[in-house]
Design an enzyme around this catalytic site. Structure first.
Site, mmCIF file in Angstrom:
data_model
loop_
_atom_site.group_PDB
_atom_site.id
_atom_site.type_symbol
_atom_site.label_atom_id
_atom_site.label_comp_id
_atom_site.label_asym_id
_atom_site.label_seq_id
_atom_site.Cartn_x
_atom_site.Cartn_y
_atom_site.Cartn_z
ATOM 1 N N ASP A 1 37.129 25.678 51.307
ATOM 2 C CA ASP A 1 37.633 25.536 49.939
ATOM 3 C C ASP A 1 38.221 24.149 49.764
ATOM 4 O O ASP A 1 38.932 23.675 50.662
ATOM 5 C CB ASP A 1 38.727 26.592 49.665
ATOM 6 C CG ASP A 1 38.644 27.184 48.266
ATOM 7 O OD1 ASP A 1 38.227 26.458 47.351
ATOM 8 O OD2 ASP A 1 39.001 28.363 48.095
ATOM 9 N N HIS B 1 36.701 18.225 43.125
ATOM 10 C CA HIS B 1 37.538 19.422 43.317
ATOM 11 C C HIS B 1 37.138 20.219 44.550
ATOM 12 O O HIS B 1 37.877 21.097 44.974
ATOM 13 C CB HIS B 1 37.451 20.306 42.068
ATOM 14 C CG HIS B 1 38.141 19.707 40.877
ATOM 15 N ND1 HIS B 1 39.386 20.107 40.465
ATOM 16 C CD2 HIS B 1 37.783 18.704 40.042
ATOM 17 C CE1 HIS B 1 39.756 19.394 39.406
ATOM 18 N NE2 HIS B 1 38.800 18.528 39.128
HETATM 19 P P1 ADQ Z 1 37.832 27.604 42.349
HETATM 20 O O1 ADQ Z 1 36.745 27.677 43.356
HETATM 21 O O2 ADQ Z 1 37.593 28.332 41.094
HETATM 22 O O3 ADQ Z 1 38.241 26.093 42.030
HETATM 23 P P2 ADQ Z 1 40.708 28.200 43.035
HETATM 24 O O4 ADQ Z 1 41.315 26.906 43.395
HETATM 25 O O5 ADQ Z 1 41.220 29.329 43.850
HETATM 26 O O6 ADQ Z 1 39.130 28.228 43.132
HETATM 27 O O7 ADQ Z 1 41.049 28.481 41.519
HETATM 28 C C1 ADQ Z 1 40.739 29.694 40.944
HETATM 29 C C2 ADQ Z 1 41.583 29.891 39.680
HETATM 30 O O8 ADQ Z 1 41.040 30.994 38.976
HETATM 31 C C3 ADQ Z 1 43.034 30.197 39.989
HETATM 32 O O9 ADQ Z 1 43.855 29.529 39.100
HETATM 33 C C4 ADQ Z 1 43.114 31.712 39.790
HETATM 34 O O10 ADQ Z 1 44.349 32.182 39.331
HETATM 35 C C5 ADQ Z 1 42.046 31.942 38.747
HETATM 36 N N1 ADQ Z 1 41.521 33.309 38.917
HETATM 37 C C6 ADQ Z 1 40.871 33.803 39.977
HETATM 38 N N2 ADQ Z 1 40.598 35.112 39.798
HETATM 39 C C7 ADQ Z 1 41.083 35.422 38.584
HETATM 40 C C8 ADQ Z 1 41.101 36.618 37.805
HETATM 41 N N3 ADQ Z 1 40.583 37.763 38.225
HETATM 42 N N4 ADQ Z 1 41.700 36.558 36.608
HETATM 43 C C9 ADQ Z 1 42.226 35.405 36.152
HETATM 44 N N5 ADQ Z 1 42.245 34.265 36.834
HETATM 45 C C10 ADQ Z 1 41.673 34.275 38.031
HETATM 46 C C11 ADQ Z 1 37.726 24.800 42.392
HETATM 47 C C12 ADQ Z 1 37.632 24.532 43.900
HETATM 48 C C13 ADQ Z 1 38.976 24.781 44.566
HETATM 49 C C14 ADQ Z 1 40.057 23.929 43.899
HETATM 50 C C15 ADQ Z 1 40.018 24.071 42.385
HETATM 51 C C16 ADQ Z 1 40.941 23.065 41.704
HETATM 52 O O11 ADQ Z 1 36.625 25.369 44.479
HETATM 53 O O12 ADQ Z 1 38.915 24.484 45.959
HETATM 54 O O13 ADQ Z 1 41.323 24.338 44.369
HETATM 55 O O14 ADQ Z 1 38.702 23.869 41.873
HETATM 56 O O15 ADQ Z 1 40.680 21.758 42.112
#
Ligand code: ADQ
Length: 458
Positions: free
Chosen positions: A366, A158
């Protein structure tokens, strides 16, 4: 159809809150499991202290078995907080300065993977397809092969995969590369990550790429590909359409009082570029006095990994920085930055994205970044906002209608903010339509189906 076995560090066991509470990835994997029947195994998130964890706790939900194990406190500290989050995470995000190697932590990482393999083994049948997720579990296939399992085993990473010069600073890089070479199919977020992996393999003659995406290494032939993860686009858009009626979203709208809203949503993590983003917001306001008192920047950042010292320090640093900027540019009737440290339900999050004129998504690195995709999916087709997106997020490879920025360049991001806030409706609509069409077609279910079809293909 053969059963599906998913292994990931943490498992989304369904609760009575339903799909609105679960993220898109959990929903897609549960759907894939329900279609084929199978098992989702991982860590319970709990420590068994200094005694050996109890046997797996199995929960049956229809044709899906959830299998959870505790870990000893030593393993939580050394495998999870240690090697996974203080070595692999920073290395894969190009932060050599933050990687802290320790022999104990490295040993624990391999030991816990062996432990997972031994706990999974009794649940496996010969024609099961196994799909392992993420950087915590790279050596799992090698352990299963060692035990004689011949199943098809796929792996999806991921997070980004770094180039050889970065990876090779890690003392156990060879074992990690050997671990990856034991899978039948390796999935990366983008073709750049795949290229970096191929480069790592070739650099010290560990393996060869026989044809694009077909590798041989450590006596095993396997494939690699780019499988960009998506979101549950249609469902998320539906949340956003309905969210205006939600009391939290209504209150948020009232509190903005006709100002333009800029939104940032990230786990609190140094890879997300939050401090650079706050600097860019301050620069934007300072350079564009006409927008003073007419814009609100809402940063929603739930705490994460607080037990790791870098994260704890960041928590204080970001809060202090937001306070300093508010003090410097705010006025008696205007708080420029609202900084919130809590988790928000997905329907409310969708509504907040929809209220925002700009989605500010500026990670320093990311794998993909799902927030960028969620922001786009949540927009009103008649009056969409603008996505300002880091060129170092995997999502930048797909979301061509975003304003791409270099998050290290504060002026670049500040200028994109100004451009986004002032963008004419026609241009906003045109940029958004292309991105939304792409996201509707390439949603998380498709990602799941394509990966599994490729894994099953000989
Ligand atoms: P993350 O590093 O966690 O994921 P991201 O892809 O942005 O990063 O996903 C975060 C998730 O958490 C999103 O669905 C978002 O809506 C949720 N989220 C963030 N803040 C929130 C809040 N305050 N309340 C509720 N929900 C919240 C890792 C990798 C990424 C990759 C994903 C999926 O680091 O690069 O995109 O896995 O493969």
């Amino acid at each position: 159809m053969s059963r599906l076995i998913i292994v990931s560090n943490r498992v989304s066991v369904p609760d009575n809150k339903g799909a609105a509470a679960a993220g898109g990835l959990a929903v897609a994997l549960q759907a894939a499991l329900a279609e084929r029947g199978g098992v989702w195994m991982g860590w319970s998130g709990k420590s068994s202290g200094d005694i050996e964890p109890e046997p797996l706790v199995l929960t049956q939900d229809g044709n899906i078995t959830y299998a959870l194990t505790d870990l000893t406190q030593t393993d939580v500290e050394e495998y999870y907080q240690g090697f996974a989050n203080r070595v692999l995470w920073p290395i894969c995000h190009y932060r050599l300065d933050l990687a802290e190697y320790g022999r104990k932590e490295m040993a624990s990482y391999f030991r816990v993977n062996r432990f997972f393999a031994h706990r999974l083994a009794p649940l496996l049948e010969p024609d099961d397809t196994i799909w392992v997720h993420d950087y915590h579990l790279i050596p799992l296939a090698a352990e299963l092969r060692e035990m004689g399992f011949k199943n098809r085993i796929g792996f999806f990473l991921h997070i980004p995969w770094p180039p050889a010069d970065v990876l090779f600073t890690m003392p156990v890089h060879e074992e990690i590369m050997r671990g990856l070479s034991s899978y039948d199919l390796l999935g990366f977020q983008t073709k750049y990550d795949l290229e970096n992996f191929a480069g790592c393999l070739k650099r010290e003659g560990m393996g060869v790429e026989n044809s694009p995406g077909h590798f041989s290494a450590h006596g095993h032939n396997f494939r690699g590909g780019a499988y960009s993860i998506g979101i549950e686009t249609a469902a998320f858009a539906a949340f956003a359409r309905k969210a205006a009626a939600h009391s939290v979203v209504r209150k948020a709208r009232q509190s903005i009082e006709g100002r333009d809203l800029i939104i940032g949503v990230d786990r609190l993590d140094y890879s997300k570029g939050i401090t650079q983003r706050i600097d860019a917001f301050e620069r934007f306001v300072t350079n564009n006095p006409a927008h003073q008192r007419r814009v609100t920047y809402l940063q929603i950042t739930p705490k994460s990994r607080s037990e790791v010292p870098e994260y704890e320090a960041m928590q204080h640093a970001v809060a202090e920085q937001a306070g300093r900027v508010n003090g410097a540019i705010g006025t008696v009737d205007w708080v420029p930055i609202r900084y919130i440290n809590r988790s928000i339900s997905r329907p409310v999050l969708a509504g907040l994205y929809r209220l925002a004129k700009v989605g500010l998504v500026t990670p320093l690195r990311d794998g993909m970044n799902l927030v960028a995709k969620e922001y786009v999916a949540a927009q009103d087709p008649d009056n969409p906002g603008v996505l300002v997106l880091s060129r170092f997020a995997g999502a930048a490879r797909e979301l061509k209608g975003a304003l791409l920025v270099n998050p290290y360049d504060v002026d670049d991001t500040a200028n994109a903010l100004a451009r986004g806030i002032n963008m004419p409706l026609e241009e906003r609509r045109e940029r958004w339509r292309g991105m939304m069409d792409h996201l509707l077609e390439n949603d998380v279910s498709r990602w799941c189906d394509v990966f599994l079809a490729d894994l099953r293909a000989e």
